[in-house]
Design a protein around this motif. Structure first.
Motif, mmCIF file in Angstrom:
data_model
loop_
_atom_site.group_PDB
_atom_site.id
_atom_site.type_symbol
_atom_site.label_atom_id
_atom_site.label_comp_id
_atom_site.label_asym_id
_atom_site.label_seq_id
_atom_site.Cartn_x
_atom_site.Cartn_y
_atom_site.Cartn_z
ATOM 1 N N GLN A 1 -38.154 30.663 2.032
ATOM 2 C CA GLN A 1 -37.500 29.422 1.904
ATOM 3 C C GLN A 1 -36.079 29.539 2.147
ATOM 4 O OE1 GLN A 1 -37.758 28.003 -2.104
ATOM 5 N NE2 GLN A 1 -37.260 25.809 -1.433
ATOM 6 N N VAL A 2 -35.604 28.697 3.267
ATOM 7 C CA VAL A 2 -34.361 28.766 3.645
ATOM 8 C C VAL A 2 -33.487 27.468 3.144
ATOM 9 C CG1 VAL A 2 -32.687 29.109 5.796
ATOM 10 C CG2 VAL A 2 -34.983 30.142 5.683
ATOM 11 N N THR A 3 -32.415 27.448 2.321
ATOM 12 C CA THR A 3 -31.322 26.535 2.235
ATOM 13 C C THR A 3 -30.118 26.652 2.888
ATOM 14 O OG1 THR A 3 -32.706 26.624 -0.219
ATOM 15 C CG2 THR A 3 -30.601 25.317 0.144
ATOM 16 N N LEU A 4 -29.920 25.641 3.521
ATOM 17 C CA LEU A 4 -28.631 25.512 4.271
ATOM 18 C C LEU A 4 -27.626 24.558 3.578
ATOM 19 C CD1 LEU A 4 -29.816 25.262 7.779
ATOM 20 C CD2 LEU A 4 -29.184 27.094 6.806
ATOM 21 N N LYS A 5 -26.384 25.014 3.199
ATOM 22 C CA LYS A 5 -25.516 24.099 2.570
ATOM 23 C C LYS A 5 -24.306 23.905 3.685
ATOM 24 C CE LYS A 5 -26.563 25.022 -2.021
ATOM 25 N NZ LYS A 5 -26.303 25.717 -3.137
ATOM 26 N N LEU A 6 -23.942 22.722 4.040
ATOM 27 C CA LEU A 6 -22.916 22.369 4.969
ATOM 28 C C LEU A 6 -22.291 21.326 4.535
ATOM 29 C CD1 LEU A 6 -21.397 23.192 7.680
ATOM 30 C CD2 LEU A 6 -23.041 21.592 8.795
ATOM 31 N N LYS A 7 -20.975 21.535 4.164
ATOM 32 C CA LYS A 7 -19.884 20.361 3.617
ATOM 33 C C LYS A 7 -20.905 19.815 2.248
ATOM 34 C CE LYS A 7 -16.095 20.149 5.356
ATOM 35 N NZ LYS A 7 -14.673 19.965 4.685
ATOM 36 N N GLY A 8 -21.260 20.411 1.338
ATOM 37 C CA GLY A 8 -22.091 19.787 0.271
ATOM 38 C C GLY A 8 -23.231 19.032 0.629
ATOM 39 N N ILE A 9 -23.774 19.199 1.757
ATOM 40 C CA ILE A 9 -25.068 18.580 2.021
ATOM 41 C C ILE A 9 -26.011 19.622 2.000
ATOM 42 C CG2 ILE A 9 -26.306 17.428 3.714
ATOM 43 C CD1 ILE A 9 -24.241 15.550 2.285
ATOM 44 N N THR A 10 -27.258 19.723 1.694
ATOM 45 C CA THR A 10 -27.946 20.604 1.308
ATOM 46 C C THR A 10 -29.388 20.458 1.993
ATOM 47 O OG1 THR A 10 -27.278 21.340 -0.676
ATOM 48 C CG2 THR A 10 -29.340 22.204 -0.238
ATOM 49 N N GLY A 11 -30.024 21.259 2.452
ATOM 50 C CA GLY A 11 -31.358 21.080 3.379
ATOM 51 C C GLY A 11 -32.391 22.291 3.199
ATOM 52 N N THR A 12 -33.525 22.110 3.085
ATOM 53 C CA THR A 12 -34.132 23.261 2.809
ATOM 54 C C THR A 12 -35.466 23.211 3.782
ATOM 55 O OG1 THR A 12 -35.559 22.032 1.150
ATOM 56 C CG2 THR A 12 -33.793 23.552 0.330
ATOM 57 N N GLY A 13 -36.038 24.485 3.940
ATOM 58 C CA GLY A 13 -36.993 24.504 4.924
ATOM 59 C C GLY A 13 -37.670 25.926 4.868
ATOM 60 N N GLY B 1 -18.233 9.892 8.437
ATOM 61 C CA GLY B 1 -17.004 10.605 7.910
ATOM 62 C C GLY B 1 -16.365 11.158 9.245
ATOM 63 N N LEU B 2 -15.282 11.392 8.955
ATOM 64 C CA LEU B 2 -14.445 12.300 9.902
ATOM 65 C C LEU B 2 -14.261 13.629 9.678
ATOM 66 C CD1 LEU B 2 -11.488 9.318 10.123
ATOM 67 C CD2 LEU B 2 -13.552 9.831 11.735
ATOM 68 N N PHE B 3 -14.820 14.338 8.957
ATOM 69 C CA PHE B 3 -14.800 15.729 8.571
ATOM 70 C C PHE B 3 -15.678 16.822 9.332
ATOM 71 C CE2 PHE B 3 -17.860 13.830 5.644
ATOM 72 C CZ PHE B 3 -18.840 14.450 5.858
ATOM 73 N N LEU B 4 -16.430 16.124 10.010
ATOM 74 C CA LEU B 4 -17.568 17.106 10.547
ATOM 75 C C LEU B 4 -17.067 17.892 12.010
ATOM 76 C CD1 LEU B 4 -20.918 15.627 10.078
ATOM 77 C CD2 LEU B 4 -20.223 17.870 9.436
ATOM 78 N N ALA B 5 -16.270 17.464 12.542
ATOM 79 C CA ALA B 5 -15.895 18.058 13.979
ATOM 80 C C ALA B 5 -15.017 19.476 13.555
ATOM 81 C CB ALA B 5 -15.291 17.294 14.865
ATOM 82 N N GLY B 6 -15.198 20.209 14.152
ATOM 83 C CA GLY B 6 -14.499 21.455 13.982
ATOM 84 C C GLY B 6 -15.183 22.760 13.291
ATOM 85 N N THR B 7 -14.606 23.483 12.980
ATOM 86 C CA THR B 7 -15.452 24.836 12.450
ATOM 87 C C THR B 7 -15.828 24.731 11.155
ATOM 88 O OG1 THR B 7 -14.203 26.413 13.891
ATOM 89 C CG2 THR B 7 -15.229 27.326 12.278
ATOM 90 N N GLN B 8 -17.006 24.941 10.615
ATOM 91 C CA GLN B 8 -17.161 24.544 9.220
ATOM 92 C C GLN B 8 -18.124 26.102 8.852
ATOM 93 O OE1 GLN B 8 -16.536 21.866 7.948
ATOM 94 N NE2 GLN B 8 -16.069 20.598 9.545
ATOM 95 N N ASP B 9 -18.185 26.217 7.301
ATOM 96 C CA ASP B 9 -18.856 27.330 6.729
ATOM 97 C C ASP B 9 -19.913 26.835 6.508
ATOM 98 O OD1 ASP B 9 -16.725 28.739 6.857
ATOM 99 O OD2 ASP B 9 -15.942 28.377 4.996
ATOM 100 N N LEU B 10 -21.243 27.315 7.075
ATOM 101 C CA LEU B 10 -22.527 27.108 6.760
ATOM 102 C C LEU B 10 -23.144 28.325 5.747
ATOM 103 C CD1 LEU B 10 -25.035 25.429 7.506
ATOM 104 C CD2 LEU B 10 -25.624 27.299 9.078
ATOM 105 N N LYS B 11 -23.633 27.921 4.583
ATOM 106 C CA LYS B 11 -24.102 28.818 3.554
ATOM 107 C C LYS B 11 -25.440 28.800 3.764
ATOM 108 C CE LYS B 11 -23.697 29.810 -1.241
ATOM 109 N NZ LYS B 11 -23.073 29.551 -2.650
ATOM 110 N N VAL B 12 -26.166 29.816 4.073
ATOM 111 C CA VAL B 12 -27.334 29.927 4.173
ATOM 112 C C VAL B 12 -27.898 30.687 3.073
ATOM 113 C CG1 VAL B 12 -29.293 30.785 5.890
ATOM 114 C CG2 VAL B 12 -27.104 30.061 6.626
ATOM 115 N N GLU B 13 -28.975 30.236 2.214
ATOM 116 C CA GLU B 13 -30.029 31.157 1.172
ATOM 117 C C GLU B 13 -31.178 31.219 1.687
ATOM 118 O OE1 GLU B 13 -27.350 28.856 -2.351
ATOM 119 O OE2 GLU B 13 -29.462 28.789 -2.323
#
Lengths: 297, 756
Positions: free
Chosen positions: B549-561, B578-590
């Motif tokens: 089970q993989v959970t991704l968290k990017l800018k407070g948005i969570t998705g699982t698969g 929103g205007l926050f998405l373009a650029g380098t972001q931290d992607l948390k992977v569980e």
């Protein structure tokens, strides 16, 4: 031009401000996750990191490790009940918190004999200030009550036909069912102890039945050991906690918020987004063109 | 000027905004009013405290009632719950004091009951000194409970006099009045209970005194015969009599003990008792018997008779063992034979079970008619040089005594087995571990075929295999998915086989779980649908991680698969605009692995996110802004340009009457003056690069532009005055003003020529 500009701008402004106010002003409706007032679930939602579930179509397909909390104040459809049964039997945990709602439809569909009595339970001795806020001090030794010595309920009901072994919490022997709402015990009214919380195993999932949803609201969340009790139950939910908002009572503001949500969803579709960009660019270019025309004839 | 205009506009829009905000703020209030009937609950912070005196009294009536019925544990549990009862502070103090006293009395009664019971038991066993010690403890508790009852009485008065519980004019039969009555009755019952304990204490004390002064009765034991066959019954008799008068004590139970077995008998009217006892099959030459009397409460102390001995008769036996050999091979067999005889009778004993024990193995057979026996015995596998064989006859509970043969020592030969085994350094739960090895002879070094090899993990069988012709073996064992991570003991055992001893090897085996490796792309696109699809792969050194089970968290948005069979996943994250998405972001992977050999993993990756919509909107906004700025710059340059060559050519020919080409039909004198002015002003705009803003007055534009007009500034000032006069003066404009304006315009036109 000048004659209709002000009303147009005023109208658009009112609409924009109304939309902003509706969007950002928290719902004062009972059990709403964004409601920070005494009757909302903001504190519980924040501390337990729960997610709202607006439609049961969005129930996780792999429910193992997830918990769904439902406060059924609106009736269930047949399809919803079927989805819920599948969710539980596939390993999802379910917490049904009800007192005077449609919880019995759910329990009956899931094949549980237990049901909510739907009658108000008062405890004239073990309570917080008043009998309608009964304290629960008789608890079974199960993981859910680890570190829990008492719970506080708020205008709670009771459970019926629960096997002794499944009961987690009982009201005191001083409690009674105030069937005639006289706020005192009258001859013929049943006296406690009554089960108020129970747990059942169904398929691979576990069902918790609690005869009062109010123990989650902001003003009750930190009373006695309510927080610990719920967190103990939610301990086995590493994959997420969902709060069913589709069966909660709705206010006018909630309905307006829902409309806005739908509009936003619609606006974020590719076609509409493209159209919006087009309108913005067209308006800008038109203004420029007009300015140029006025200046240079 | 511009600032003033901006302030004026801000005021206008401020009012509009205020109105809008006012209207908007009415929405929540309207919503609250429009709220439908909700669930019945209330804000506990706003609830006023109410104490129910009847329930409180009933609670204590329950506790006192339980105490009266000596249910100490229940009382303790009840009193523990009183802290949950909500009440005012002054009542809380009274209640806590009262509860504390009741709790102490409960504990004292509990201890008193136990101590008195113990004292009673000790007295019945005539352990008078110990009983006396217990009674001393009990005396202290009795005195303490009496004091506590006094305190409880005082405390209960304060409790019952509390205003809520002592309402003036309380009707006689009211529930509160009844509860008060019950309360007082139960308190009286407690005093009675304390009195009962005191009475019990006193009676036990008296008993101790009486027994201390008592004597033991006399007790005799006589045997009917001096000797008896083993297993037979023997008649015994005796007498229990008073120590002082010698009279028999009737109706008392006497126990005759024969080697630990008790045979009870009753005394008759003369104190005489008689009965039969069984002589045990112990095959001892003598057996000891003794009679006991347990005593009579308050009257007689216990007594015992002198010991009596009886001679036991039985036939001795002899067992002979002849193995026939004095050397043997491990895993071989031999025929053990011999005889069981009764030397006294001079005959063999038939049908008797004989056990032949060699090493730790036992082989059983039965004797024939003549007492002879024969049994095949397998030589056990042992690497000791010698082994002992011995036969046993265990007896049949008859007159023949059990016996053992003399032990016979055999020289033991065997071959040694060598085991070589290779195991992987680490094992993973739920996976197949492969153990390889070879089994050879120590003496010859030759491979041993057909040897059974077993592998055990922490002494639990994993799997087994048989060696091939080269002595090699492969054991493939699946580890339990639930096996704990850490060091385990792996034991590989080679079973012994004909002349070859078995052997084993122990190894420390580390069971570990692998950390899954997560691969995610370093670049992601957010499409117009607001969807970011992140594809990746989860794997370990054992291959792809399936079903994780993989959970991704990017800018407070969570998705699982979940990962596929190839360990790959594709998870969509949906973002709002929103205007926050373009650029380098931290992607948390569980990653929560489903395979038991994998650990769960949390990882952070930095990815470059490009949001098509955000970039599009930003570009559109920047383009628009750029366009506006460019346009404004063209019409309202703020910087004086040095070179006039860079400016565009005038669109109108310059010369006398150059403005006339714009003459309009029906134009009056005022209009003509104004038109001349406008044309000149336009020319001034072109020459000075200063904009004649709509917000400017004629005088303001003149003041702004005069410094740039050099010598013609005065002419433009005069033309401005003339135009203002035409515009605002009540005096009518005539031909004179027109000609003056034209003269001034012509002079200004010369300036244009000069500039060119």
């Amino acid at each position: 031009m000048g004659s209709y500009r002000l009303p147009l701008v005023l109208g658009l402004g009112v609409m924009a401000v109304l939309a902003l106010v509706i969007w950002f002003y928290p719902s004062p409706q009972d059990f709403r996750m964004e409601n920070p007032f005494w009757n909302g679930l903001a504190d519980f939602s924040r501390e337990s990191q729960v997610s709202p579930l607006h439609s049961w179509d969005l129930l996780p397909s792999s429910p193992r490790g997830t918990t769904l909390i439902t406060i059924p104040y609106l009736p269930f459809t047949r399809g919803e009940l079927e989805k819920l049964e599948e969710y539980v039997s596939s390993g999802g945990n379910l917490i049904v918190m009800d007192d005077y709602g449609y919880g019995n439809d759910l329990l009956s569909y899931l094949g549980l004999e237990a049901k909510f009595s739907g009658k108000p339970m008062l405890d004239p001795l073990f309570n917080y200030r008043r009998g309608s806020l009964p304290k629960i001090v008789s608890l079974a030794s199960v993981p859910a009550t680890d570190g829990v010595t008492s719970l506080l309920l708020n205008h709670a009901s009771t459970l019926e036909e629960v096997p002794e072994a499944e009961v987690i919490a009982w009201s005191s022997r001083f409690s009674f069912l105030d069937v005639n709402n006289s706020q005192k015990w009258d001859t013929g009214e049943f006296q406690g102890p009554f089960p108020v919380a129970a747990q059942f195993q169904r398929g691979e999932g576990r069902i918790y039945v609690i005869a009062d949803p109010s123990m989650l609201v902001n003003s009750m969340w930190r009373q006695e050991n309510n927080q610990r009790f719920i967190q103990n139950i939610l301990g086995g939910s590493p994959s997420g906690i969902l709060v069913d908002e589709s069966h909660l009572p709705k206010g006018a503001l909630d309905e307006a918020k829902e409309i806005l949500r739908t509009v936003r969803l619609w606006m974020t579709t590719p076609l509409v987004t493209l159209a919006l960009v087009g309108v913005v660019v067209t308006l800008t270019l038109r203004t420029l063109r007009r300015q140029k025309g006025e200046k240079f004839g | 000027m511009i600032l003033r205009e901006l302030v004026s506009k801000a005021q206008k829009w401020g009012i509009v905004l205020g109105l809008v905000v006012l209207l908007g703020s009415l929405i929540p209030a309207a919503s609250l009013r429009a709220q439908r009937f909700g669930p019945p609950h209330e804000n506990p912070a706003l609830v006023r405290s109410e104490v129910n005196p009847i329930a409180l009294l009933q609670f204590y009536n329950d506790a006192l009632s339980l105490l009266s019925s000596l249910s100490y544990e229940d009382v303790s549990q009840m009193l523990d719950k009183v802290k949950h009862v909500d009440m005012p502070g002054d009542l809380r103090f009274i209640v806590d004091t009262f509860s504390s006293l009741i709790g102490e009395l409960n504990a004292d009664f509990d201890a008193l009951e136990k101590i008195l019971a113990e004292a009673s038991a000790l007295i019945s066993e005539v352990q008078l000194e110990e009983a006396r010690q217990k009674l001393e403890e009990a005396e202290g508790l009795v005195a303490r409970s009496e004091t506590l009852l006094g305190d409880i009485s005082n405390s209960s008065a304060a409790f019952l006099n509390y205003p809520l519980l002592n309402l003036l004019g309380l009707p006689e039969g009211s529930p509160l009045s009844q509860a008060r009555q019950t309360f007082q009755q139960l308190l009286a019952k407690l005093e009675q209970l304390q009195g009962d304990f005191f009475a019990l204490y006193q009676s036990l004390e008296t008993k101790t005194v009486v027994l201390s002064a008592g004597e033991s009765p006399g007790l005799t034991l006589e045997l009917s015969r001096p000797q008896v066959w083993v297993g037979e019954t023997l008649t015994v008799q005796g007498r229990l009599y008073s120590p002082d008068e010698g009279g028999g004590i009737s109706g008392e139970e006497i126990e005759v003990l024969v080697e630990g077995t008790s045979f009870p008998m009753m005394t008759d009217a003369d104190g005489v008792y008689e009965g039969e006892v069984d002589i045990p099959y112990s095959y001892m030459p003598t057996v000891t018997l003794q009679a006991f009397y347990r005593g009579m409460e308050n009257i007689f102390l216990p007594a015992s008779s002198p010991e009596a001995k009886v001679r036991v008769l039985f036939f001795p036996t002899e067992l002979i063992l002849e193995p026939g050999i004095d050397e043997a091979w491990a895993g071989d067999s031999l025929i053990a034979q011999g005889n069981l005889i009764s030397p006294v009778e001079g005959k063999g004993l038939s049908g008797r079970e004989i056990e032949v024990v060699i090493g730790e193995k036992t082989f059983t057979t039965a004797t024939r008619e003549d007492g002879s026996y024969q049994v095949r015995v397998e030589i056990p596998y042992s690497d000791v040089p010698g082994i002992t064989v011995q036969a046993f006859y265990r007896g049949m509970r008859d007159v023949y005594q059990p016996v053992a043969s003399l032990p016979v020592d055999l020289i033991l030969h065997s071959y040694q087995t060598r085991l070589e085994v290779t195991v992987p350094q680490e094992a993973y739960p739920g996976t197949i571990a492969r153990l390889e090895g070879k089994v050879t002879s120590v003496e010859s070094g030759e491979p041993l075929e057909g040897r059974k090899v077993q592998a055990f993990l922490d002494n639990i069988l994993l799997s087994a295999a048989t060696t091939d012709s080269s002595g090699g073996f492969i054991i493939e064992a699946t580890l339990d998915p639930g096996v704990a991570v850490g060091e385990h003991l792996l034991t590989v055992v080679v079973e012994p086989q004909r002349f070859y001893l078995g052997t084993s090897e122990e190894k420390k085996w580390r069971v570990v779980k692998l950390v899954p490796q997560v691969q995610v792309p370093s670049l992601a696109f957010v499409a117009l649908s607001r969807e970011v699809q992140v594809k990746g792969k989860v794997s370990s050194s054992l291959g792809p991680a399936r079903g994780a089970q993989v959970t991704l968290k990017l800018k407070g948005i969570t998705g699982t698969g979940q990962t596929s069979e190839d360990g790959e996943f594709a998870i969509s994250l949906y973002f709002s605009v929103g205007l926050f998405l373009a650029g380098t972001q931290d992607l948390k992977v569980e990653v929560k692995a489903s395979e038991p050999w994998l650990l769960s993993q949390e990882d952070e990756h930095s990815i470059l996110v490009l949001d098509v919509l955000t970039i599009g909107l930003a570009s559109a906004a920047l383009l628009s802004l750029g366009g506006v700025l460019y346009a404004r710059r063209r019409v309202k340059p703020k910087i004086r340009v040095e070179s006039l060559q860079s400016f565009p050519q005038p669109r109108k020919p310059v010369g006398k009457g150059w403005w006339q080409s714009r003459e309009l039909k029906g134009e009056d004198a005022r209009g003509r003056v104004l038109r001349v002015y406008l044309e000149v002003a336009r020319m001034v705009e072109e020459l000075t690069r200063l904009a004649f803003l709509p917000s400017m007055t004629l005088r303001e534009f003149c003041r702004e532009s005069t410094p740039a007009l050099k010598g013609k500034g005065e002419d433009f000032s005069l033309l401005t005055d003339l135009t203002e006069e035409a515009l605002y003066s009540p005096r009518p404009t005539g031909e004179e003003e027109i000609s003056r304006a034209e003269v001034l315009a012509n002079r200004m036109g010369e300036l244009w020529k000069e500039r060119l």
